[in-house]
Design a protein around this motif. Structure first.
Motif, short mmCIF file in Angstrom:
data_model
loop_
_atom_site.label_atom_id
_atom_site.label_comp_id
_atom_site.label_asym_id
_atom_site.label_seq_id
_atom_site.Cartn_x
_atom_site.Cartn_y
_atom_site.Cartn_z
N TRP A 85 0.85 -1.19 0.00
CA TRP A 85 0.00 0.00 0.00
C TRP A 85 0.89 1.24 0.00
O TRP A 85 1.97 1.24 0.60
N PRO A 86 0.44 2.31 -0.65
CA PRO A 86 1.21 3.57 -0.61
C PRO A 86 1.36 4.07 0.83
O PRO A 86 0.48 3.88 1.66
N LYS A 87 2.47 4.70 1.09
CA LYS A 87 2.78 5.21 2.44
C LYS A 87 2.06 6.54 2.70
O LYS A 87 1.85 7.33 1.78
N PRO A 88 1.70 6.80 3.96
CA PRO A 88 1.11 8.10 4.31
C PRO A 88 2.03 9.24 3.89
O PRO A 88 3.25 9.15 3.98
N GLY A 89 1.42 10.31 3.37
CA GLY A 89 2.17 11.47 2.92
C GLY A 89 2.53 11.43 1.44
O GLY A 89 2.95 12.45 0.89
N THR A 90 2.36 10.30 0.78
CA THR A 90 2.67 10.22 -0.64
C THR A 90 1.45 10.58 -1.49
O THR A 90 0.31 10.51 -1.03
N THR A 91 1.72 10.98 -2.72
CA THR A 91 0.67 11.25 -3.69
C THR A 91 0.74 10.17 -4.77
O THR A 91 1.82 9.93 -5.31
N VAL A 92 -0.38 9.53 -5.05
CA VAL A 92 -0.41 8.45 -6.03
C VAL A 92 -1.61 8.62 -6.96
O VAL A 92 -2.59 9.29 -6.62
N THR A 93 -1.50 8.00 -8.13
CA THR A 93 -2.62 7.93 -9.07
C THR A 93 -3.39 6.65 -8.79
O THR A 93 -2.78 5.58 -8.65
N VAL A 94 -4.69 6.78 -8.68
CA VAL A 94 -5.55 5.62 -8.43
C VAL A 94 -6.59 5.55 -9.54
O VAL A 94 -7.21 6.56 -9.88
#
Length: 119
Positions: A85-94
């Motif tokens: 899972w992406p880490k808190p604080g990161t920005t990802v495309t979903v």
């Protein structure tokens, strides 16, 4: 015998063509989200939408909307392991996909899938 098989095949095609369509089309949104938290008690990723882009006529969550979901694999066949899972604080495309329909014993419902897009 060939004539009877052909007649059965034609009858089956005509029946299928006249049957109502039960499945709809998947609607797709590409979302830029900021990961806020991984909730251990509910096993969901907490995010906030930064930007959304609809494909066709999709109803996408607007910027600022809080979303909670379990990230899935790109093919939507299983949930991602928590360590991926992406880490808190990161920005990802979903990639957000949904299908509106009728659910057994519940009436109208929306089937939803959320999958991080690796770029």
């Amino acid at each position: 015998m060939n004539k009877s098989k052909n007649c059965l095949a034609i009858a089956a095609l005509l029946f299928a063509a006249s049957a109502p369509v039960l499945a709809g089309n998947w609607e797709i949104c590409d979302l830029q989200v900021e990961v806020r938290d991984k909730q251990t008690d509910r096993h969901q990723l907490q995010t906030r939408v930064i930007e959304s882009q609809a494909q066709a006529q999709a109803e996408c969550p607007q910027a600022g909307t809080a979303l909670s979901f379990r990230p899935e694999t790109v093919d939507y066949q299983s949930e991602l392991p928590r360590r991926q899972w992406p880490k808190p604080g990161t920005t990802v495309t979903v990639r957000y996909r949904y299908l509106d329909g009728e659910c057994k014993d519940r009436g109208p419902c929306r089937i939803q899938h959320y999958s991080p897009v690796l770029r």
